[in-house]
Design a protein around this motif. Structure first.
Motif, PDB file in Angstrom:
ATOM      1  N   LEU A 175       0.825  -1.198   0.000  1.00 18.53           N
ATOM      2  CA  LEU A 175       0.000   0.000   0.000  1.00 18.53           C
ATOM      3  C   LEU A 175       0.864   1.254   0.000  1.00 18.53           C
ATOM      4  N   VAL A 176       0.526   2.175  -0.892  1.00 13.74           N
ATOM      5  CA  VAL A 176       1.117   3.518  -0.883  1.00 13.74           C
ATOM      6  C   VAL A 176      -0.047   4.489  -0.977  1.00 13.74           C
ATOM      7  N   VAL A 177      -0.151   5.385   0.012  1.00 15.05           N
ATOM      8  CA  VAL A 177      -1.237   6.354   0.054  1.00 15.05           C
ATOM      9  C   VAL A 177      -0.663   7.739   0.256  1.00 15.05           C
ATOM     10  N   PHE A 178      -1.197   8.696  -0.494  1.00 19.41           N
ATOM     11  CA  PHE A 178      -0.876  10.096  -0.229  1.00 19.41           C
ATOM     12  C   PHE A 178      -2.124  10.939  -0.413  1.00 19.41           C
ATOM     13  N   VAL A 179      -2.193  12.016   0.353  1.00 13.75           N
ATOM     14  CA  VAL A 179      -3.210  13.037   0.175  1.00 13.75           C
ATOM     15  C   VAL A 179      -2.466  14.240  -0.359  1.00 13.75           C
ATOM     16  N   GLN A 210       9.764   9.185  -5.468  1.00 12.13           N
ATOM     17  CA  GLN A 210      10.952   8.367  -5.719  1.00 12.13           C
ATOM     18  C   GLN A 210      12.222   9.193  -5.558  1.00 12.13           C
ATOM     19  N   GLU A 211      12.214  10.413  -6.066  1.00  6.62           N
ATOM     20  CA  GLU A 211      13.383  11.287  -5.918  1.00  6.62           C
ATOM     21  C   GLU A 211      13.675  11.592  -4.449  1.00  6.62           C
ATOM     22  N   ILE A 247       9.570   6.124  -2.040  1.00  9.79           N
ATOM     23  CA  ILE A 247       9.135   4.907  -2.732  1.00  9.79           C
ATOM     24  C   ILE A 247      10.136   4.564  -3.817  1.00  9.79           C
ATOM     25  N   THR A 248       9.993   3.351  -4.348  1.00  5.26           N
ATOM     26  CA  THR A 248      10.622   2.967  -5.614  1.00  5.26           C
ATOM     27  C   THR A 248       9.502   2.422  -6.475  1.00  5.26           C
ATOM     28  N   TYR A 249       9.582   2.677  -7.768  1.00  2.00           N
ATOM     29  CA  TYR A 249       8.569   2.130  -8.667  1.00  2.00           C
ATOM     30  C   TYR A 249       9.119   2.047 -10.071  1.00  2.00           C
ATOM     31  N   SER A 250       8.448   1.206 -10.888  1.00  3.06           N
ATOM     32  CA  SER A 250       8.782   1.122 -12.305  1.00  3.06           C
ATOM     33  C   SER A 250       7.498   0.898 -13.087  1.00  3.06           C
ATOM     34  N   LEU A 267       6.158  -1.625  -7.358  1.00  2.00           N
ATOM     35  CA  LEU A 267       6.132  -0.558  -6.367  1.00  2.00           C
ATOM     36  C   LEU A 267       6.725  -1.098  -5.077  1.00  2.00           C
ATOM     37  N   ASN A 268       7.721  -0.393  -4.570  1.00  5.70           N
ATOM     38  CA  ASN A 268       8.402  -0.779  -3.319  1.00  5.70           C
ATOM     39  C   ASN A 268       8.851  -2.237  -3.323  1.00  5.70           C
ATOM     40  N   GLY A 269       9.364  -2.685  -4.471  1.00  2.00           N
ATOM     41  CA  GLY A 269       9.918  -4.034  -4.584  1.00  2.00           C
ATOM     42  C   GLY A 269       8.912  -5.127  -4.874  1.00  2.00           C
ATOM     43  N   VAL A 270       7.629  -4.786  -5.003  1.00  3.10           N
ATOM     44  CA  VAL A 270       6.586  -5.782  -5.260  1.00  3.10           C
ATOM     45  C   VAL A 270       6.072  -5.596  -6.682  1.00  3.10           C
ATOM     46  N   SER A 271       6.196  -6.650  -7.478  1.00  2.24           N
ATOM     47  CA  SER A 271       5.800  -6.605  -8.890  1.00  2.24           C
ATOM     48  C   SER A 271       4.452  -7.277  -9.102  1.00  2.24           C
TER      49      SER A 271
END
Length: 141
Positions: free
Chosen positions: A35-39, A57-58, A62-65, A74-78
């Motif tokens: 889970l990644v959440v932002f407001v 990411q910068e 997080i990390t994502y592709s 996202l965050n190492g989970v594909s």
């Protein structure tokens, strides 16, 4: 050779200037493996969800592709190769200026008293608007 390097440098600067016209205070309320959440807060200019993820990411949050226009990791989970488990996008931005951005019939996700609905657009086209919540959720079908 110098002309080529100058032209290449200018092309990079022009291209960089075209990516995302907005700025933000990049923050994620939740950043985990599922889970990644932002407001969105302090948004200025036009910004897509992908622009916001680039900023996260910068900042090392997080990390994502991407795989084409699809969130692939996202965050190492594909995403699973058969898509039996994959990243789904939800937001409470459902309509803006007559444009439909979400569809509850395709799924919902409850977060912190907000009902988020499945996004009608992917990362690149989903706008980030101040005050709305955005969640990337790893879902198993």
């Amino acid at each position: 050779m110098k002309k080529f390097l100058l032209a290449a440098s200018l092309a990079v600067l022009v291209f960089a200037g075209c990516a995302g016209g907005g700025e933000a205070n990049y923050y994620a309320e939740v950043s985990s493996e599922e889970l990644v959440v932002f407001v969105a807060e302090d948004i200025s200019g036009d910004m897509s969800w992908r622009d916001y993820f680039d900023g996260l990411q910068e900042e090392g949050i997080i990390t994502y592709s991407m795989d084409g226009s699809m969130l692939a990791e996202l965050n190492g989970v594909s995403n699973a190769s058969d898509y039996s488990s994959c990243w789904m996008l939800y937001s409470d931005l459902t309509e803006l200026d007559g444009e439909i951005y979400g569809n509850a019939e395709l799924g919902t996700y409850d977060y912190d008293g907000r009902q988020l609905v499945s996004c009608a657009y992917g990362l690149e086209l989903m706008p980030v608007i101040e005050g709305y919540a955005y969640a990337a959720v790893y879902v198993t079908f």
